[in-house]
Design a protein around this motif. Structure first.
Motif, short mmCIF file in Angstrom:
data_model
loop_
_atom_site.label_atom_id
_atom_site.label_comp_id
_atom_site.label_asym_id
_atom_site.label_seq_id
_atom_site.Cartn_x
_atom_site.Cartn_y
_atom_site.Cartn_z
N PRO A 57 20.87 29.77 -39.55
CA PRO A 57 21.74 30.11 -38.41
C PRO A 57 21.60 29.14 -37.25
O PRO A 57 22.60 28.82 -36.59
CB PRO A 57 21.30 31.52 -38.01
N ASP A 96 21.47 37.20 -45.78
CA ASP A 96 21.53 36.78 -44.38
C ASP A 96 21.41 35.27 -44.20
O ASP A 96 22.19 34.69 -43.49
CB ASP A 96 20.49 37.55 -43.53
N ARG A 97 20.41 34.61 -44.80
CA ARG A 97 20.24 33.17 -44.58
C ARG A 97 20.25 32.40 -45.89
O ARG A 97 19.68 32.85 -46.89
CB ARG A 97 18.93 32.89 -43.87
N PHE A 122 14.63 32.61 -31.48
CA PHE A 122 15.35 33.87 -31.70
C PHE A 122 14.68 35.08 -31.03
O PHE A 122 15.01 36.22 -31.34
CB PHE A 122 15.55 34.19 -33.19
N TRP A 167 18.35 42.38 -34.14
CA TRP A 167 19.18 42.15 -35.33
C TRP A 167 18.34 42.35 -36.60
O TRP A 167 18.74 43.03 -37.53
CB TRP A 167 19.72 40.71 -35.29
N ARG A 168 17.15 41.71 -36.61
CA ARG A 168 16.31 41.77 -37.81
C ARG A 168 15.84 43.20 -38.07
O ARG A 168 15.76 43.64 -39.21
CB ARG A 168 15.11 40.84 -37.63
N ARG A 198 24.88 27.12 -36.22
CA ARG A 198 25.44 27.49 -34.90
C ARG A 198 25.40 26.26 -33.98
O ARG A 198 26.28 26.08 -33.14
CB ARG A 198 24.66 28.67 -34.30
N PHE A 236 27.73 31.11 -40.47
CA PHE A 236 27.08 30.72 -39.21
C PHE A 236 27.81 29.56 -38.52
O PHE A 236 27.80 29.47 -37.29
CB PHE A 236 25.62 30.32 -39.45
N HIS A 266 21.84 31.24 -29.25
CA HIS A 266 22.10 31.47 -30.67
C HIS A 266 21.90 32.92 -31.09
O HIS A 266 22.21 33.27 -32.22
CB HIS A 266 21.20 30.57 -31.53
N ASN A 267 21.29 33.74 -30.23
CA ASN A 267 21.31 35.18 -30.51
C ASN A 267 21.22 35.99 -29.21
O ASN A 267 20.91 35.44 -28.14
CB ASN A 267 20.25 35.61 -31.55
N GLU A 292 11.71 39.46 -35.69
CA GLU A 292 11.79 38.69 -34.45
C GLU A 292 12.82 39.20 -33.45
O GLU A 292 12.72 38.90 -32.26
CB GLU A 292 12.06 37.21 -34.79
N SER A 293 13.81 39.98 -33.91
CA SER A 293 14.91 40.36 -33.01
C SER A 293 15.42 41.76 -33.34
O SER A 293 15.10 42.32 -34.39
CB SER A 293 16.07 39.36 -33.19
N ASP A 326 25.47 37.89 -32.25
CA ASP A 326 24.89 39.07 -32.93
C ASP A 326 25.70 40.35 -32.68
O ASP A 326 25.94 41.09 -33.60
CB ASP A 326 23.43 39.37 -32.54
N CYS A 338 27.44 39.14 -35.68
CA CYS A 338 26.78 38.70 -36.92
C CYS A 338 26.22 40.00 -37.51
O CYS A 338 25.36 40.63 -36.92
CB CYS A 338 25.65 37.71 -36.58
#
Ligand code: AHR
Length: 335
Positions: free
Chosen positions: A186, A136-137, A214, A62-63, A190, A154, A240-241, A59-60, A269, A289
């Protein structure tokens, strides 16, 4: 007669001591590495491991960095990795875990898309003797259903976002919040951490809060809707990101305002995109993050498979970045 009895006793004890000496197996035991689960099965090495990984999606930025870190580290260490991508759906992630159980992998790594709904499938893994490492989560399950959690704090990221925002706006703002995926760890933490700190700043109000899932696209859409509804009343954005913040920046520009100036923006992030936005003066801070969890993940997996004890939480080490340092730091950023 007495001398003969003493001689017989002497021979008897000497033979017992001699036998005891012969029964030791000096080399086979002493060559086992510390932490072996038994003296029969030798300790496993990275090359012996088959590791399953149920990633939540892509999704991002980051991922994407997180997935690359897992795959590259597996390659480097010679671990056989069975990587499955759930494409943002919990049911796919559950199915992925079940596939990995059938394949009898040594350990399963998982970034749970949401916090709840994992008890049954985690129990199935436990019954099959396959340990689960949360990466991560977190998931809301009983402690005995996973071995360890490797990832960020978080809640603290949410608190730090509020602390930084409070300084930027001198304790006075109308904030809109771009929340992450609903029910994800997260997003939940957050959200809560930010509000904890805001209690000390009565001049800072959250005037609206919606999920942007996200993603950059949703972040932009939600921000555009906020602007239509509240216009110039909005003075700050808490995202949040970074991906959602970057989407919001586009929406603010299209609306005709200056992101980072007319509207202060703080996100989480510390991706390269966030650094570029800070250099351009459009983002005011990013709370780190860390997604580069591959090396720590496989180290934990090896320990767990070899029966060594590991902490219940291995926290990532993270910091906060501001525009003034962005140009210097950007070239060193790996994601
Ligand atoms: O779980 C970590 C979060 O998930 C990151 O902050 C976000 O960018 C990602 O999608």
């Amino acid at each position: 007669m007495k001398a003969l009895r003493i001689l017989i006793l002497f021979i008897f004890f000497a033979s017992i001591l001699g036998l005891a000496g012969c029964s030791q197996q000096p080399d086979s035991i002493s060559t086992l590495q510390p932490g072996s689960s038994s003296s029969i099965s030798p300790e496993k090495k990275y090359q012996d491991l088959i590791v399953g990984y149920a990633q939540l999606g892509a999704e991002s930025d980051w991922r994407v960095a997180n997935t690359i870190s897992i795959k590259e580290t597996a390659d480097k260490l010679g671990v056989e990795l069975r990587f499955l991508d759930a494409q943002q759906k919990q049911e796919n992630q559950i199915e992925a875990i079940r596939k990995l159980i059938v394949q009898k992998v040594d350990v399963i790594g998982l970034s749970p898309i949401v916090e709840t709904g994992w008890d049954e499938v985690f129990q199935e893994a436990k019954d099959a003797g396959i340990p689960i490492i949360l990466v991560d989560r977190r998931a809301v399950v009983a402690d005995d259903l996973y071995v360890t959690y490797l990832g960020s704090d978080f809640l603290e990221e949410g608190r730090n976002s509020a602390r930084v925002m409070a300084k930027l706006v001198n304790g006075k703002a109308n904030i809109v919040e771009l929340v992450g995926t609903i029910d994800s760890a997260p997003a939940n933490d957050r959200y809560t951490g930010f509000r904890e700190i805001l209690k000390s700043y009565p001049g800072m109000k959250i005037i609206d809060s919606q999920s942007g899932d996200f993603t950059r696209a949703r972040g932009k859409e939600v921000m555009a809707a906020f602007l239509l509804k509240y216009g110039k009343k909005i003075t700050a954005v808490y995202a949040h990101n970074d991906d959602m913040a970057l989407g919001a920046i586009q929406a603010i520009e299209e609306y005709g305002l200056k992101p980072g100036k007319d509207i202060k923006i703080v996100s989480v992030d510390a991706t390269r995109g966030a650094f570029e936005a800070m250099i351009a003066g459009k983002l005011n801070a990013t709370i780190e993050c860390n997604p580069l969890l591959g090396p720590q993940f496989f180290e934990l997996a090896l320990k767990v498979v070899n029966g060594q004890s590991v902490p219940k939480w291995v926290p990532s080490i993270e910091t906060i970045f501001f525009p003034e340092d962005a140009s210097k730091i950007l070239p060193t950023r790996k994601y």
